[in-house]
Design an enzyme around this catalytic site. Structure first.
Site, PDB file in Angstrom:
ATOM      1  CE  LYS A 216      -3.779  -0.557   2.447  1.00  0.00           C
ATOM      2  NZ  LYS A 216      -4.389  -0.790   3.763  1.00  0.00           N
TER       3      LYS A 216
ATOM      4  NE  ARG B   2      -5.258   3.418   3.886  1.00  0.00           N
ATOM      5  CZ  ARG B   2      -5.282   3.701   2.586  1.00  0.00           C
ATOM      6  NH1 ARG B   2      -4.668   4.773   2.129  1.00  0.00           N
ATOM      7  NH2 ARG B   2      -5.895   2.896   1.752  1.00  0.00           N
TER       8      ARG B   2
ATOM      9  N   GLY C 234      -8.510  -8.108   4.702  1.00  0.00           N
ATOM     10  CA  GLY C 234      -9.264  -8.297   5.931  1.00  0.00           C
ATOM     11  C   GLY C 234      -8.438  -8.729   7.121  1.00  0.00           C
TER      12      GLY C 234
ATOM     13  CG  MET D 233      -2.789  -6.889   8.249  1.00  0.00           C
ATOM     14  SD  MET D 233      -1.919  -7.759   9.530  1.00  0.00           S
ATOM     15  CE  MET D 233      -0.680  -6.561   9.892  1.00  0.00           C
TER      16      MET D 233
ATOM     17  NE  ARG E 267      -5.483  -4.743  -3.849  1.00  0.00           N
ATOM     18  CZ  ARG E 267      -6.087  -4.959  -2.702  1.00  0.00           C
ATOM     19  NH1 ARG E 267      -5.406  -4.950  -1.581  1.00  0.00           N
ATOM     20  NH2 ARG E 267      -7.370  -5.174  -2.652  1.00  0.00           N
TER      21      ARG E 267
ATOM     22  CG  HIS F  80      -6.443 -35.840   7.514  1.00  0.00           C
ATOM     23  ND1 HIS F  80      -7.540 -36.439   6.929  1.00  0.00           N
ATOM     24  CD2 HIS F  80      -5.475 -36.773   7.564  1.00  0.00           C
ATOM     25  CE1 HIS F  80      -7.243 -37.707   6.668  1.00  0.00           C
ATOM     26  NE2 HIS F  80      -5.996 -37.933   7.042  1.00  0.00           N
TER      27      HIS F  80
ATOM     28  CB  SER G  31      13.820 -42.105 -16.362  1.00  0.00           C
ATOM     29  OG  SER G  31      12.596 -41.498 -16.050  1.00  0.00           O
TER      30      SER G  31
ATOM     31  CG  ASP H 106       9.789 -45.979  -5.596  1.00  0.00           C
ATOM     32  OD1 ASP H 106       9.441 -46.249  -4.425  1.00  0.00           O
ATOM     33  OD2 ASP H 106       9.384 -46.603  -6.585  1.00  0.00           O
TER      34      ASP H 106
ATOM     35  CB  CYS I 250       9.129 -40.931 -15.321  1.00  0.00           C
ATOM     36  SG  CYS I 250       9.933 -42.147 -14.276  1.00  0.00           S
TER      37      CYS I 250
ATOM     38  CE1 TYR J 269      11.676 -38.203 -19.907  1.00  0.00           C
ATOM     39  CE2 TYR J 269      13.775 -38.223 -21.055  1.00  0.00           C
ATOM     40  CZ  TYR J 269      12.832 -38.867 -20.290  1.00  0.00           C
ATOM     41  OH  TYR J 269      13.029 -40.160 -19.891  1.00  0.00           O
TER      42      TYR J 269
END
Ligand code: ADP
Ligand code: MG
Ligand code: MG
Length: 902
Positions: free
Chosen positions: A29, A98, A107, A109, A343, A459, A786, A791, A854, A874
């Site tokens: 701001k 401000r 919302g 602060m 902004r 969760h 690859s 894993d 992969c 890739y």
């Protein structure tokens, strides 16, 4: 030495001293107020106290040395400029205090307006306003209310009640009907409330008001809501907030005054036009608070043509200056326009693409910048089917969009019921207060998950994202009663079996079945829209930006696909080959029987017979895939999972045997199977007999697969196509494993390929940490690597994904042990380091080594940037993520060449 002491650290900046690039120090701001001031726009004068001052205060519990004096000096110069003194009884200067952090935290602060008013200056203010008593007392009561609430934590409802009471006594519902006397009475009531809750009188001293308000803004950085928001949005906790002190301008001086908000384009669709709301005779907060009905901004033209024209001119100017969608706050005081904030505005995913495309058309930005302004997460959002909301559907609740998608289904309240109904073919939405590991089965069975508690790291949210399942969490308007199997929302009761629709992108919840429509962006990727003749502005923008990303990127993008159909789809989405074709599905269905024979074989002949029977089936599978991927590389992974996964479960076999024995049937085969299952049982299958280990233990298994691949490639090539197979050995940890498999494979390939011209590469997955650390040796025997980052992450961290995601990841995220699940986005420091080491040492040993990834990380935006940085050739991801990876691979180039303009 002396000089050092006299150079004081600068904690306060006049608006004229800052600019838009100082967001770290001045907050968003403050930096933008400074920018507008320097553009010569009408901004009320003021100054900004830095985030450094805030952090110093938060670390020590007191204002840093020199801050009070600097504030005094800047206040004095503000007073001089305005020709008024803060809170002067005859002719007061009032200010707003401000907050404003680097990232907008809507919302979170709070702001205090009208600082400087007290029992005496309220009279002066009235005089200033030409004897407008009503205005002066209204401003005063607002100060006590905001100050009480945000600075002294007086419960806001108490003020609301007093205001309602005053209106009721007057027989009105409209604030504007309260006259000066009513408001004076209200000020008395507010002061009593203030005293009751704080044990002191409302502070009359203007400078004390100012100091307390500044301190309260500092402290609000650590308010619970703010902490929660930062955690959810992954905003660092140590940024701190700046504080802006701004001379007040008044929108509540009468019908020729007012306040409003506006966007320079539609932040929902990106369409050009004038979007905003205006409220006459009102102060700041009233617009957002929705206290009275606002009018569309266009109406301002009729109310005050001069201000309207000036505003439109300023909006055009801001867009040109920021070269982006801006959102603004403004106030009109008796026909004079003031800019209070701007902004670069937030926008939806669709608007991000559309606006970037428009700005290129308008010549404000180039295509690189357009590419930079959109991202893969937004593109992914646009690829989900959407709710068709053109008529009558109003959300009944809005929670957190925890995992995107549009899900419709019958409400269930328990995991067990979710599983039951899903088994009957029903779509269900699992509704819980919050989920826990016991809900896992229900979450798997459900179409979507809806909880009344918890945020983005709950969760429910974490697990749903891991599963790619739609989830809305923390819809706290829902009152969920699990035992009664119902919830209430917006005065309605929803019982088990009722239908709800949830939008995991927006967090909105609807009662009933909202129709779902396919994404136009997917239709475009599918090739059902002709890119040269698109009138949908979104699709046109996506097309242009994707084309640019493709031209830019160095990383190739392949797909993970096991079937011809998947391969074909991914190819339409732009896949440039297959990075992972898993072969395990080729052992399922009616082929199980053959796998059983293979496992139970007692002699070489029996085993060879089973393999011989599998060979032609596998060959057909590969032929189909090679055909679809004609001319593009296809990496086929030899069989990876433990073989007992293809046998029936132990319990089921034991029952079968018992029942059959009871009936006196021949149970020889069942018994043999049962014995095999018992023999092959593993405590930790993930770390057991799988991958290359299987190939080394079961003679002929890998050779059969290699033969099927080579024969399929030859068949496709002889038929005029072009097959480019790459055989990938899973789970290698030592070069010796690979060498053994390689020797066997090369023999088979030489036999099959002959003079067909087919070339078959042999390489390995790097997914065991030891392989990464001995990559230099392994590269001697591998033509490509690859990275199996799923894993590699499991083994790198030492946890099994299936077990941990539901069990404790939410807690780890909550504690900040990781900011994002390492299965979602590559853990750069740990697992990523293994990738880096292996890439470097592998390339050092074999300069033409092909490198790819992969794991599912291949479709994750941040991870794609990492793989680009590490120098892989890739990434490979699921078909649906291919466009996301293409886009991010293009963006990754921009980032490393430094055209990042943020
Ligand atoms: P938020 O960050 O919540 O938008 P702001 O600091 O922008 O909070 O202020 C809340 C409201 O008060 C806004 O509508 C703003 O325009 C208004 N406001 C802030 N400062 C002033 C001022 N000096 N004069 C008039 N209105 C102001
Ligand atoms: Mg604002
Ligand atoms: Mg693996």
């Amino acid at each position: 030495m002396a000089a050092q002491e006299t150079v004081e650290h600068k904690y306060v900046y006049d608006f004229a001293e800052g600019n838009k690039d100082l967001k770290d120090l001045l907050g968003g701001k403050g930096a933008n107020l400074a920018e507008m001031t320097n553009l010569g726009l009408p901004v009320p004068p003021g100054f900004t106290i830095t985030t450094e001052a805030c952090n110093a205060y938060l670390n020590t519990g007191q204002e840093p040395d020199g801050l009070a004096d600097q504030i005094a000096a800047h206040l004095e110069s503000l007073e001089r400029g305005m020709g008024r003194k803060l809170g002067d009884p005859d002719d007061p200067l009032l200010v707003s205090v401000r907050s404003g952090a680097k990232f907008s935290m809507p919302g979170m602060m709070e702001t205090v307006l009208n600082v400087g008013l007290n029992d005496r200056s309220v009279v002066g203010l009235s005089r200033q306003a030409g004897g407008n008593d009503r205005f002066a007392w209204d401003s005063y009561r607002r100060l006590i209310q905001m100050f009480g609430k945000t600075v002294c934590e007086v419960p806001g409802e108490e003020f609301e009640h007093a205001l309602d009471e005053a209106k009721r006594a007057k027989g009105t519902k409209n604030d504007l009907d309260l006259d000066a006397d009513d408001l004076r009475g209200l000020v008395d009531a507010y002061k009593k409330i203030f005293a009751k809750h704080t044990g002191r009188e409302f502070p009359q001293e203007p400078r004390e008001q100012l100091d307390l308000a500044i301190r309260a803004v500092f402290e609000s950085w650590n308010a619970e809501r703010a902490i929660l928001y930062r955690r959810q949005e992954r905003i660092p906790a140590d940024l701190g907030t700046a504080v802006n002190v701004v001379a007040m301008v008044f929108g509540n001086l009468g019908p020729d005054s007012g306040t409003g908000v506006a966007f320079t384009r539609d932040p929902g669709s990106g369409a050009q036009g004038i979007y905003g709301d205006y409220l006459a005779n009102a102060q700041g907060e009233d617009v957002v608070a929705g206290i009275r009905n606002t009018v569309p901004l266009q109406e301002l033209e009729k109310l005050d043509k001069n201000s309207y024209d000036e505003l439109l001119g300023i909006m055009a100017r801001l867009e040109e200056h920021y070269k982006d969608l801006c959102d603004i706050e403004f106030t009109i005081e008796r026909g004079k326009l003031w800019m209070l904030q701007t902004r670069v505005g937030k926008r939806t995913a669709a608007a991000a693409f559309v606006i970037a495309g428009q700005l290129v058309d308008e010549g404000l930005i180039d295509l690189d910048e357009a590419l930079h302004r959109v991202n893969g997460a937004q593109l992914a959002q646009l690829m989900f089917p959407r709710f068709k909301l053109d008529h009558d559907f109003e959300p009944v609740a809005k929670g957190i969009g925890a995992s995107p998608g549009a899900a419709v289904g019958k409400v269930v309240f328990t995991s067990a019921r979710a599983v039951e109904l899903a088994a009957e073919g029903e779509s269900v939405i699992l509704v819980r207060r919050e989920t826990n590991p016991d809900d896992l089965n229900g979450m798997i069975a459900a179409k979507g998950i809806l909880t009344s508690r918890g945020g983005k790291t709950s969760h429910a949210a974490v697990v749903a994202r891991g599963m790619g399942k739609t989830c809305v969490s923390g819809a706290d308007e829902l009152d969920v009663n699990i035992p009664a199997k119902k919830f209430t929302v917006a005065g309605q009761t929803v019982s088990e079996g009722d239908i709800v629709s949830i939008d995991g992108t927006t967090g909105k919840v609807y009662l009933g079945e909202v129709p779902v429509m396919p994404s136009e962006v997917v239709q475009y990727f599918e090739g059902s829209l002709d890119p040269e003749h698109i009138d949908n502005p979104l699709v046109r923008a996506v097309h242009r930006i994707m084309t640019h990303a493709d031209a830019k990127r160095r990383l190739r993008v392949r797909t993970n696909a096991d079937t011809g159909a998947d391969a074909a789809r991914a190819r339409r989405f732009g896949a440039e080959g297959i990075g992972l074709c898993r072969t395990e599905h080729m052992f399922l269905g009616d082929r199980r029987e053959l796998v059983e024979r293979l496992i139970l074989a007692n002699t070489d002949e029996e085993r060879e017979a089973a393999l011989d029977a599998l060979l032609p089936l596998q060959r057909e599978d590969f032929i189909e895939i090679f055909r679809e991927m004609d001319g593009l590389p296809v990496t086929v992974r030899l069989i990876d999972p433990p073989l007992h996964e293809f046998l029936p479960p132990l319990e089921q076999l034991a029952v079968n045997v018992a029942v059959a024995q009871e009936r006196g049937e021949d149970v020889a085969k069942e018994e043999a199977l049962l014995a095999a299952v018992r023999r092959m049982h593993e405590e930790n299958p993930m770390l057991g007999l799988r991958g290359v280990r299987l190939g080394l233990v079961i003679p002929g298994l890998f050779a059969m697969q290699v033969r099927a691949i080579a024969e399929a490639a030859v068949a496709v090539t002889r038929a005029g196509g072009s097959a480019c197979p790459e055989i990938m050995v899973p789970l290698v940890g030592a070069v010796q494993e690979l060498e053994t498999v390689r020797a066997e494979a090369e023999k088979v390939i030489a036999e099959v390929v002959g003079d067909s011209g087919v070339e078959v590469l042999i390489g390995t997955m790097i997914e065991v940490p030891r392989a990464a650390l001995t990559a230099g040796q392994i590269a001697e025997a591998a033509q490509f690597f690859s990275f199996g980052t799923n894993d590699l992450t499991q083994m790198g961290w030492g946890f099994s994904r299936d077990d941990v995601e539901g069990a404790f990841f939410w807690r780890y995220l909550e504690l900040g042990i990781f900011g994002i699940s390492p299965f979602e986005s590559i853990d750069r420091e740990g697992v990523g380091r293994l990738v880096r080491i292996a890439a470097e040492e592998g390339r050092a040993a074999r300069p033409d080594l092909k490198l790819g990834v992969c794991g599912e990380h291949g479709g994750d935006p941040d991870s794609v940037h990492f793989f680009h940085e590490v120098g892989l050739d890739y990434v490979s991801c699921s078909p649906f993520r291919v466009p996301v990876a293409r886009l991010e691979a293009g963006r990754a180039v921009l980032e490393t060449t430094g055209s990042d303009s943020r």
